[in-house]
Design a protein around this motif. Structure first.
Motif, PDB file in Angstrom:
ATOM      1  N   ALA A   1     -52.520  11.301  28.453  1.00 19.76           N
ATOM      2  CA  ALA A   1     -51.480  10.921  27.495  1.00 19.76           C
ATOM      3  C   ALA A   1     -50.125  10.409  28.662  1.00 19.76           C
ATOM      4  O   ALA A   1     -49.885  11.368  29.338  1.00 19.76           O
ATOM      5  CB  ALA A   1     -51.310  11.879  26.446  1.00 19.76           C
ATOM      6  N   ASN A   2     -49.443   9.642  28.179  1.00 16.86           N
ATOM      7  CA  ASN A   2     -48.184   9.278  28.848  1.00 16.86           C
ATOM      8  C   ASN A   2     -46.890   9.927  28.009  1.00 16.86           C
ATOM      9  O   ASN A   2     -46.849   9.537  26.659  1.00 16.86           O
ATOM     10  CB  ASN A   2     -48.004   7.852  28.839  1.00 16.86           C
ATOM     11  CG  ASN A   2     -46.727   7.313  29.545  1.00 16.86           C
ATOM     12  OD1 ASN A   2     -45.944   8.400  30.045  1.00 16.86           O
ATOM     13  ND2 ASN A   2     -46.298   6.195  29.697  1.00 16.86           N
ATOM     14  N   ILE A   3     -46.379  11.219  28.438  1.00 15.83           N
ATOM     15  CA  ILE A   3     -45.337  11.745  27.744  1.00 15.83           C
ATOM     16  C   ILE A   3     -43.959  11.437  28.732  1.00 15.83           C
ATOM     17  O   ILE A   3     -43.144  12.495  28.710  1.00 15.83           O
ATOM     18  CB  ILE A   3     -45.838  13.172  27.782  1.00 15.83           C
ATOM     19  CG1 ILE A   3     -45.851  13.943  28.877  1.00 15.83           C
ATOM     20  CG2 ILE A   3     -46.756  13.432  26.907  1.00 15.83           C
ATOM     21  CD1 ILE A   3     -45.868  15.447  28.979  1.00 15.83           C
ATOM     22  N   ASP A   4     -43.905  10.520  29.544  1.00 14.21           N
ATOM     23  CA  ASP A   4     -42.829  10.215  30.129  1.00 14.21           C
ATOM     24  C   ASP A   4     -41.602   9.983  29.608  1.00 14.21           C
ATOM     25  O   ASP A   4     -40.238   9.931  30.071  1.00 14.21           O
ATOM     26  CB  ASP A   4     -43.058   8.913  31.223  1.00 14.21           C
ATOM     27  CG  ASP A   4     -44.064   9.649  32.504  1.00 14.21           C
ATOM     28  OD1 ASP A   4     -44.215  10.670  32.385  1.00 14.21           O
ATOM     29  OD2 ASP A   4     -44.654   8.685  32.916  1.00 14.21           O
ATOM     30  N   GLY A   5     -41.793   9.563  28.258  1.00 16.66           N
ATOM     31  CA  GLY A   5     -40.596   9.151  27.554  1.00 16.66           C
ATOM     32  C   GLY A   5     -39.834  10.265  26.955  1.00 16.66           C
ATOM     33  O   GLY A   5     -40.067  11.262  27.092  1.00 16.66           O
ATOM     34  N   PRO A   6     -38.424  10.043  26.570  1.00 15.39           N
ATOM     35  CA  PRO A   6     -37.760  11.188  26.052  1.00 15.39           C
ATOM     36  C   PRO A   6     -38.240  11.927  24.995  1.00 15.39           C
ATOM     37  O   PRO A   6     -37.608  13.061  24.707  1.00 15.39           O
ATOM     38  CB  PRO A   6     -36.314  10.187  25.710  1.00 15.39           C
ATOM     39  CG  PRO A   6     -36.771   8.883  25.415  1.00 15.39           C
ATOM     40  CD  PRO A   6     -37.905   8.597  26.224  1.00 15.39           C
ATOM     41  N   LEU A   7     -39.184  11.488  24.101  1.00 13.59           N
ATOM     42  CA  LEU A   7     -40.032  12.183  22.971  1.00 13.59           C
ATOM     43  C   LEU A   7     -40.717  13.065  23.580  1.00 13.59           C
ATOM     44  O   LEU A   7     -41.630  13.688  22.509  1.00 13.59           O
ATOM     45  CB  LEU A   7     -39.900  11.106  22.031  1.00 13.59           C
ATOM     46  CG  LEU A   7     -38.941  10.304  21.252  1.00 13.59           C
ATOM     47  CD1 LEU A   7     -39.532   9.474  19.914  1.00 13.59           C
ATOM     48  CD2 LEU A   7     -37.842  11.341  20.446  1.00 13.59           C
ATOM     49  N   TRP A   8     -41.162  12.866  24.633  1.00 14.02           N
ATOM     50  CA  TRP A   8     -42.497  13.876  25.179  1.00 14.02           C
ATOM     51  C   TRP A   8     -43.635  13.512  24.294  1.00 14.02           C
ATOM     52  O   TRP A   8     -44.103  12.585  24.075  1.00 14.02           O
ATOM     53  CB  TRP A   8     -42.050  15.194  25.219  1.00 14.02           C
ATOM     54  CG  TRP A   8     -40.879  15.632  25.984  1.00 14.02           C
ATOM     55  CD1 TRP A   8     -40.391  14.914  27.064  1.00 14.02           C
ATOM     56  CD2 TRP A   8     -40.183  16.900  26.136  1.00 14.02           C
ATOM     57  NE1 TRP A   8     -39.142  15.454  27.686  1.00 14.02           N
ATOM     58  CE2 TRP A   8     -39.253  16.663  27.221  1.00 14.02           C
ATOM     59  CE3 TRP A   8     -40.498  18.030  25.569  1.00 14.02           C
ATOM     60  CZ2 TRP A   8     -38.434  17.840  27.783  1.00 14.02           C
ATOM     61  CZ3 TRP A   8     -39.625  19.228  25.894  1.00 14.02           C
ATOM     62  CH2 TRP A   8     -38.657  18.873  26.997  1.00 14.02           C
ATOM     63  N   SER A   9     -44.150  14.953  23.703  1.00 15.69           N
ATOM     64  CA  SER A   9     -45.561  14.875  23.116  1.00 15.69           C
ATOM     65  C   SER A   9     -44.988  13.928  21.817  1.00 15.69           C
ATOM     66  O   SER A   9     -46.095  13.409  21.185  1.00 15.69           O
ATOM     67  CB  SER A   9     -45.997  16.063  22.787  1.00 15.69           C
ATOM     68  OG  SER A   9     -45.100  16.873  22.031  1.00 15.69           O
ATOM     69  N   ALA A  10     -44.111  13.642  21.300  1.00 16.57           N
ATOM     70  CA  ALA A  10     -43.926  13.019  19.753  1.00 16.57           C
ATOM     71  C   ALA A  10     -44.290  11.490  20.100  1.00 16.57           C
ATOM     72  O   ALA A  10     -44.778  10.865  19.033  1.00 16.57           O
ATOM     73  CB  ALA A  10     -42.430  13.223  19.628  1.00 16.57           C
ATOM     74  N   HIS A  11     -44.229  10.875  21.379  1.00 15.47           N
ATOM     75  CA  HIS A  11     -44.686   9.534  21.400  1.00 15.47           C
ATOM     76  C   HIS A  11     -46.190   9.743  21.281  1.00 15.47           C
ATOM     77  O   HIS A  11     -46.766   8.538  20.567  1.00 15.47           O
ATOM     78  CB  HIS A  11     -44.514   9.476  22.840  1.00 15.47           C
ATOM     79  CG  HIS A  11     -43.322   8.932  23.502  1.00 15.47           C
ATOM     80  ND1 HIS A  11     -42.548   7.836  22.950  1.00 15.47           N
ATOM     81  CD2 HIS A  11     -42.295   9.455  24.423  1.00 15.47           C
ATOM     82  CE1 HIS A  11     -41.253   7.904  23.441  1.00 15.47           C
ATOM     83  NE2 HIS A  11     -41.056   8.830  24.359  1.00 15.47           N
ATOM     84  N   VAL A  12     -46.983  10.659  21.587  1.00 13.95           N
ATOM     85  CA  VAL A  12     -48.463  10.528  21.246  1.00 13.95           C
ATOM     86  C   VAL A  12     -48.686  10.588  19.804  1.00 13.95           C
ATOM     87  O   VAL A  12     -50.123  10.158  19.557  1.00 13.95           O
ATOM     88  CB  VAL A  12     -49.175  11.957  22.002  1.00 13.95           C
ATOM     89  CG1 VAL A  12     -50.870  11.763  22.338  1.00 13.95           C
ATOM     90  CG2 VAL A  12     -48.492  11.917  23.405  1.00 13.95           C
ATOM     91  N   LEU A  13     -47.970  11.054  18.842  1.00 13.14           N
ATOM     92  CA  LEU A  13     -48.111  11.157  17.470  1.00 13.14           C
ATOM     93  C   LEU A  13     -48.395   9.858  17.235  1.00 13.14           C
ATOM     94  O   LEU A  13     -49.165   9.269  16.155  1.00 13.14           O
ATOM     95  CB  LEU A  13     -46.772  11.847  16.630  1.00 13.14           C
ATOM     96  CG  LEU A  13     -46.934  13.133  16.773  1.00 13.14           C
ATOM     97  CD1 LEU A  13     -45.325  13.522  16.307  1.00 13.14           C
ATOM     98  CD2 LEU A  13     -47.868  13.946  16.078  1.00 13.14           C
ATOM     99  N   GLU A  14     -47.626   8.677  17.668  1.00 15.60           N
ATOM    100  CA  GLU A  14     -47.829   7.286  17.248  1.00 15.60           C
ATOM    101  C   GLU A  14     -48.841   6.722  18.092  1.00 15.60           C
ATOM    102  O   GLU A  14     -49.734   5.823  17.696  1.00 15.60           O
ATOM    103  CB  GLU A  14     -46.677   6.729  17.743  1.00 15.60           C
ATOM    104  CG  GLU A  14     -45.220   7.358  17.136  1.00 15.60           C
ATOM    105  CD  GLU A  14     -45.433   7.152  15.528  1.00 15.60           C
ATOM    106  OE1 GLU A  14     -46.118   6.363  15.068  1.00 15.60           O
ATOM    107  OE2 GLU A  14     -44.554   8.101  14.986  1.00 15.60           O
TER     108      GLU A  14
END
Length: 307
Positions: free
Chosen positions: A30-43
């Motif tokens: 999973a890519n968690i590089d964005g500022p929301l970390w694992s929250a990006h993966v929820l989407e």
């Protein structure tokens, strides 16, 4: 959400908590590089979140935290997303945890809604010092927004308890207590991030912080997370001196973050982590898991310490 009294009773026995979410998602691609970390993966890849939850349950965890540490209306707005999406994401994180727990074959798995501090929504590391520029009223409003969403959730979207974690300061903990006032029936735990054997990140004594949150009617446990494992035994002594609440600890793996080179240093051996966890159990911790860089292998070793 279940009545806080029943959860409080449940937490007085020994429990195995899960380990790191974001780093484990990375291992799954999973890519968690964005500022929301694992929250990006929820989407983007919710099935990976379910896979991480299941891996921890299979490793022996009977409490799992949702992938919602970075989820808040303010945090979404900070990165240009519609703030309204945050509420749906928060509830989705609980549903995914419930989905994973449903495959536990009769084992009771508690769902703790992970709620990071105000600083986590700033995406600048402020949760590790707590020197915010906001007002006390801003802190209350920030936490009240998420509490209201979860307090009104039903069915698969309702967690068993709220996990206010990585708290850097006494003032933020007190603000959460104010935000919780309309909901005396909720269950919550409070865990602080610490810089030494006595003090939280902002500088207040952990003993003072723990005593303050232990007085809230919603508090089912107090503890420490996102802290070096070598500090935990001494911090448990501080927690025991502050209240008779169950103690929850979930430190980092022992590795260090090199901010300049943006990489982790050191080692995080599961067997060594479990050896330290045995000391935490003997010192009085009832709930033990892991935070940053801990994996299912760490939790499996910890689970072997429990009856």
């Amino acid at each position: 959400m279940r009545a806080g009294t029943s959860i409080a009773d449940a937490l007085r026995s020994a429990h195995v908590l899960d380990g790191g979410m974001a780093s484990e998602l990375e291992y799954l691609g999973a890519n968690i590089d964005g500022p929301l970390w694992s929250a990006h993966v929820l989407e983007d890849a919710p099935e990976k979140i379910v896979a991480v939850h299941r891996a921890y349950i299979e490793a022996g965890a009977d409490i799992i935290e949702t992938a919602s540490y970075q989820v808040s209306r303010m945090g979404y707005a900070e990165v240009g997303l519609d703030p309204a999406l945050a509420g749906a994401a928060l509830l989705r994180s609980v549903s995914l945890a419930r989905e994973a727990a449903s495959a536990a074959h009769g084992k009771r798995v508690l769902i703790a809604a992970s709620l990071g501090p105000y600083g986590a929504a700033l995406h600048n590391g402020a949760e590790y010092h707590g020197n915010y520029t906001c007002t006390f009223a801003d802190l209350i409003a920030f936490h009240a927004d998420r509490i209201k969403i979860l307090a009104n959730a039903n069915g698969q979207e309702s967690p068993d308890l709220l996990a206010f974690e990585t708290l850097p300061s006494l003032v933020e903990a007190v603000a959460i207590g104010q935000a919780l006032k309309p909901y005396p029936e909720l269950a919550a735990w409070f865990t602080f991030t610490c810089v030494d054997q006595e003090h939280v990140a902002h500088g207040e004594p952990l003993r003072q912080c723990a005593a303050a949150v232990a007085a809230f009617p919603q508090t089912t446990a107090v503890g420490v997370n996102c802290t070096h494992p070598t500090l935990i035994s001494a911090l448990i002594a501080e927690l025991r001196a502050a209240s008779d609440k169950p103690i929850v600890v979930y430190p980092n793996s022992g590795e260090g973050w090199d901010a300049q080179n943006r990489c982790w240093t050191g080692t995080g051996d599961p067997a060594s982590f479990a050896s330290q966890a045995a000391d935490w159990l003997a010192a009085g911790a009832q709930i033990i898991g892991g935070c940053c860089r801990t994996r299912p292998a760490h939790i499996h070793q910890v689970a072997r310490l429990f009856p």
